[in-house]
Design a protein around this motif. Sequence first.
Motif, PDB file in Angstrom:
ATOM      1  N   UNK A 391       0.848  -1.202   0.000  1.00 36.09           N
ATOM      2  CA  UNK A 391       0.000   0.000   0.000  1.00 36.09           C
ATOM      3  C   UNK A 391       0.880   1.247   0.000  1.00 36.09           C
ATOM      4  N   UNK A 392       0.431   2.351   0.591  1.00 40.61           N
ATOM      5  CA  UNK A 392       1.061   3.662   0.399  1.00 40.61           C
ATOM      6  C   UNK A 392       2.348   3.840   1.202  1.00 40.61           C
ATOM      7  N   UNK A 393       3.357   4.418   0.559  1.00 35.43           N
ATOM      8  CA  UNK A 393       4.626   4.689   1.221  1.00 35.43           C
ATOM      9  C   UNK A 393       5.328   5.878   0.605  1.00 35.43           C
ATOM     10  N   UNK A 394       6.491   6.227   1.162  1.00 36.55           N
ATOM     11  CA  UNK A 394       7.234   7.389   0.681  1.00 36.55           C
ATOM     12  C   UNK A 394       8.731   7.126   0.726  1.00 36.55           C
ATOM     13  N   UNK A 395       9.467   7.969   0.031  1.00 33.66           N
ATOM     14  CA  UNK A 395      10.930   7.900   0.096  1.00 33.66           C
ATOM     15  C   UNK A 395      11.425   8.343   1.466  1.00 33.66           C
ATOM     16  N   UNK A 403      15.715   4.482  -0.608  1.00 36.58           N
ATOM     17  CA  UNK A 403      15.115   3.915   0.596  1.00 36.58           C
ATOM     18  C   UNK A 403      13.667   4.340   0.686  1.00 36.58           C
ATOM     19  N   UNK A 404      12.836   3.454   1.192  1.00 35.17           N
ATOM     20  CA  UNK A 404      11.407   3.728   1.221  1.00 35.17           C
ATOM     21  C   UNK A 404      10.778   3.139   2.473  1.00 35.17           C
ATOM     22  N   UNK A 405       9.780   3.838   3.016  1.00 35.95           N
ATOM     23  CA  UNK A 405       8.946   3.290   4.079  1.00 35.95           C
ATOM     24  C   UNK A 405       7.567   3.066   3.470  1.00 35.95           C
ATOM     25  N   UNK A 406       6.929   1.973   3.850  1.00 37.71           N
ATOM     26  CA  UNK A 406       5.694   1.598   3.169  1.00 37.71           C
ATOM     27  C   UNK A 406       4.721   0.909   4.109  1.00 37.71           C
ATOM     28  N   UNK A 407       3.435   1.176   3.895  1.00 40.94           N
ATOM     29  CA  UNK A 407       2.370   0.519   4.650  1.00 40.94           C
ATOM     30  C   UNK A 407       1.961  -0.767   3.942  1.00 40.94           C
ATOM     31  N   UNK A 408       1.639  -1.781   4.756  1.00 37.77           N
ATOM     32  CA  UNK A 408       1.197  -3.082   4.224  1.00 37.77           C
ATOM     33  C   UNK A 408      -0.072  -3.550   4.938  1.00 37.77           C
ATOM     34  N   UNK A 409      -0.981  -2.615   5.261  1.00 34.24           N
ATOM     35  CA  UNK A 409      -2.153  -2.995   6.052  1.00 34.24           C
ATOM     36  C   UNK A 409      -1.684  -3.766   7.292  1.00 34.24           C
TER      37      UNK A 409
END
Length: 496
Positions: A391-395, A403-409
């Motif tokens: 799902x939604x994430x950002x640099x 590098x990225x952080x991201x949501x995975x429910x």
Amino acid sequence: MTSLHTTSVRRRRLGVAAAAAGLIATLFTAGPAAATPDPGDTATTGVSVSRQAEAAAEAAVRSGEVPGVDEIVHSDNIEHLTNVPKDALQGLNTDIAFQGNYAYAGNYDGFRIFDISNPKKPRTVAQVLCPGSQNDISVSGNLLFLSTDSSRSDDSCSSTTQPATEKSSWEGMKVFDISDKRHPEYVAAVETACGSHTHTIIPKRTDVYIYVSSYAPNAAFPDCQPPHDGISVIKVPRKAPEKSRVVNFPVLFPDGGNPGAPTNPGVSQTTGCHDITVLPSKDLAAGACMGDGILFSIKDPEHPKIIDRVQDNVNFAFWHSATFNQTADKVVFTDELGGGGAATCNDEVGPNRGADGIYDIKGRGDHRKLVFRSYFKIDRPQAETEVCVAHNGSLIPVKGKDLMVQAWYQGGVSVWDFTNSSKPKEIAYFERGPVSTDAVTTAGPWSAYYYNGYIYSNDIAKGLDVLKLNDRRTDPAKKVRLTELNVQTQPEYFGR
């Protein structure tokens, strides 16, 4: 050395006090003069699973393979600073935008404004009741933009649900003046074809352009007729937002896009876009459009021009979102397999579906091409009752690194490195155990974004989480300070 899977740090969730004094719950009753949600982004509440699946989930918890119900687990390079539970707005939490010391959090029932000057103790400044899923949110200057993608009786914040088959029904964009953070003022509304599932802003000096993503036309819907092969472009004058209007509807798929099943079984038919990310400093945009991924030029924002288009009819079911790396020679597309309503982080689904697809951008100008390199998916085990998908994430802004952080429910928050496009790897994580072991329930982080040294995660069910990442690979990002962040409008972190 950061431990990820063998000696994960477990801490039971501690109670967090409710938001501080000064809370304002506002109901707007007057405003200015359905699209079907994507296979997901809708609530799956208490859908019972088979006894076999229930037994498997309970066994996974007992064995320690997955955390216990609501138990927090994280890598030792992440610190959980706080959680702010839901308050007046009890719908699903959605996207987040940032401006100075404020975070703006969407919710199916409206939006909430937090003062995050002390990230350990976010304070609620206002809660605005304005129902209309998903309430995708962004900000620019004194303006806040809110998407409505459910058929409503009118454009006010006191509207009620009304069938999309009725001509008088309304869906589209709402505009608020947030000069006074405690008392946001609803100032404009623009109806758009098939509503506004998500939107992306392109800020200019005197105007703000909005790309409205919507889809799922139906011959029975007067305001959402097929074909629907493009996006609505809205122009908002900063000094006169009441004059906001649709200025174009560029067709992005003149051939109709991916036909979906039965030609491509298991793939969504393209009838518009789900989400678009723009990189204004490079006049570039990437669109995640159901059955297609696209790269296009926004040099003329009213008339975007397609550069390249790709499909993945083997492993991608629903192209959901996109993220450029800082140098614009890569783009990450996400596949929302199961639409945020299914458990897809398991051995049965495998590592290449419901994942991120990493593409290199090769060539120059209008001859650039998207070249597939690899997939990335979290490999931490999830229970059969846990909705989990990319799902939604950002640099995370570190020079020379991707590098990225991201949501995975319910898969939680993942920090990962795709500097090597062909060998992405997770370097940190945070997650809760399943909401239950006997039913599938939509929960977990909808969005997880890095902003001014902290990770902010809007958990669909639990509220706002604030995380601190302490890792030599990501520590340089703490020096990067932004005055505004709408993740789908990617900033130039280090200057041109």
